[in-house]
Design a protein around this motif. Structure first.
Motif, mmCIF file in Angstrom:
data_model
loop_
_atom_site.group_PDB
_atom_site.id
_atom_site.type_symbol
_atom_site.label_atom_id
_atom_site.label_comp_id
_atom_site.label_asym_id
_atom_site.label_seq_id
_atom_site.Cartn_x
_atom_site.Cartn_y
_atom_site.Cartn_z
ATOM 1 N N ALA A 26 0.787 -1.487 -0.156
ATOM 2 C CA ALA A 26 -0.181 0.237 -0.233
ATOM 3 C C ALA A 26 0.683 0.987 0.322
ATOM 4 C CB ALA A 26 -1.034 0.047 0.831
ATOM 5 N N ASN A 27 2.317 0.950 -0.611
ATOM 6 C CA ASN A 27 2.932 1.944 -0.169
ATOM 7 C C ASN A 27 3.288 3.039 0.890
ATOM 8 O OD1 ASN A 27 4.349 1.953 -3.047
ATOM 9 N ND2 ASN A 27 2.057 3.020 -3.572
ATOM 10 N N ILE A 28 3.226 2.248 2.083
ATOM 11 C CA ILE A 28 3.472 2.148 3.105
ATOM 12 C C ILE A 28 4.680 2.013 3.808
ATOM 13 C CG2 ILE A 28 2.735 2.617 5.990
ATOM 14 C CD1 ILE A 28 -0.370 1.611 4.529
ATOM 15 N N HIS A 29 5.355 3.598 4.397
ATOM 16 C CA HIS A 29 6.707 3.671 4.432
ATOM 17 C C HIS A 29 7.054 2.918 6.083
ATOM 18 C CE1 HIS A 29 11.241 3.795 5.396
ATOM 19 N NE2 HIS A 29 11.068 4.385 5.819
ATOM 20 N N VAL A 30 7.748 1.920 6.890
ATOM 21 C CA VAL A 30 7.911 1.286 8.276
ATOM 22 C C VAL A 30 8.802 1.947 8.608
ATOM 23 C CG1 VAL A 30 7.392 -0.424 9.793
ATOM 24 C CG2 VAL A 30 5.606 -0.371 7.746
ATOM 25 N N ASP A 31 8.907 2.729 9.705
ATOM 26 C CA ASP A 31 9.667 2.341 10.824
ATOM 27 C C ASP A 31 9.549 2.071 12.427
ATOM 28 O OD1 ASP A 31 11.150 4.170 9.366
ATOM 29 O OD2 ASP A 31 10.309 6.322 9.853
ATOM 30 N N TYR A 32 11.065 1.634 12.405
ATOM 31 C CA TYR A 32 10.974 1.320 14.224
ATOM 32 C C TYR A 32 11.437 1.875 15.101
ATOM 33 C CZ TYR A 32 8.830 -2.660 11.353
ATOM 34 O OH TYR A 32 8.410 -4.111 10.659
#
Length: 316
Positions: A26-32
């Motif tokens: 879904a073109n959602i960037h993930v940061d942890y």
């Protein structure tokens, strides 16, 4: 359009790649990040997958980009729901996913403390081979404080041990046939008549330190206490005194008021006290399921779709 999601839950996406792939598609960037870094950077994000750490109203009011908060679990007491509603931020959780894993752990703790499993394992590792006398579970009385999905699953497990089950829950007035071995009753009756008391209540002003000196004094001498709900439900000093005096035969918990438990806690000096590090929902199956629910809800909120388990009923 590209979106950004911040993940502070330690377990999100740690089992399998399905949840992360849903977000990437879904073109959602993930940061942890670690929870300790949360306040510094949350304002930059469109979505949040949160664990158990606190999210105050003051911090939330600075989050002008934030559109959805997904709790990686069921309990939402660390999220200011009213503030989220005022700001139009959707909040979701994943109810029911932990019902079987937590019930498994709670019953496992009951077995462990009653049959001295942890204690005898410890002394053998210390080089001592000696027996310890436990307590039968079969045919005894199990008291459940809270009869939601986890409490019901505890009752099902107790039936296999031919246990009588007493349940206290202000919001449950009748039982289906499958719980014919369960009796609904008041708090005092559960405490006074149970050989084992297991806590499955949410944390509210009414349940905070519900298991106080007074409540524990009403419990059977030689009975056991199990807690996989919230640590704050128990007055820990009252618990220590009851265990040290022998009024309670043992206690086994997966939660405590302050986590991790303080190294100097007097409870840790007792052989009849067992604690695990809040692992109730930590099974591969439960983590994968909760992660998938969070990812799907974020994709639905940001890209259009149907959201499950909203506790705010807001719209983008």
């Amino acid at each position: 359009m590209n979106w950004n999601v911040l993940v502070t839950s330690r377990s999100f996406g740690t089992v399998g790649s399905e949840a992360v792939n849903i977000l990437k598609a879904a073109n959602i960037h993930v940061d942890y990040i670690q929870a300790s870094e949360f306040e510094r950077c949350i304002e930059q994000y469109d979505a949040l997958i949160i664990g158990a750490h606190e999210f105050t109203s003051d911090i939330m009011r600075r989050c002008n980009k934030l559109k959805i908060i997904c709790k990686h679990g069921a309990e939402i007491d660390n999220i200011p729901i009213k503030t989220a509603q005022e700001m139009g931020i959707t909040v979701t959780n994943a109810p029911g996913v932990n019902a079987n894993p937590v019930a498994d752990l709670a019953f496992g703790l009951l077995l462990t403390i009653a049959r001295q499993i942890a204690y005898t394992n410890k002394i053998i590792h210390m080089g001592q081979w000696k027996t310890a006398t436990g307590t039968d579970i079969y045919g005894k009385t199990l008291g459940l404080l809270g009869f939601g999905s986890i409490g019901k699953n505890m009752a099902k497990r107790a039936k296999g041990f031919d246990m009588k089950v007493l349940a206290y829950d202000l919001y449950v007035n009748e039982l289906s046939y499958e719980y014919s071995h369960v009796k609904l009753c008041g708090l005092h009756e559960v405490l006074q008549c149970s050989d084992f008391v297991s806590l499955h209540l949410p944390l509210t002003p009414n349940t905070n330190q519900l298991i106080s000196h007074s409540a524990i004094s009403k419990m059977k001498k030689g009975s056991y206490l199990i807690n996989t709900a919230k640590g704050e439900i128990i007055d820990e000093y009252a618990l220590y005194e009851a265990l040290a005096s022998g009024h309670l035969a043992g206690a086994a918990v997966d939660v405590c008021a302050v986590e991790p438990i303080h190294a100097e806690s007097p409870l840790l000096t007792l052989d009849n006290f067992i604690i695990t590090p809040h692992i109730g929902v930590y099974t591969k199956e439960a983590i994968a399921s909760v992660s998938r629910i969070c990812a799907k809800n974020i994709a639905a909120k940001l890209c259009g779709g149907s959201i499950e388990f909203s506790v705010t009923d807001t719209k983008l």
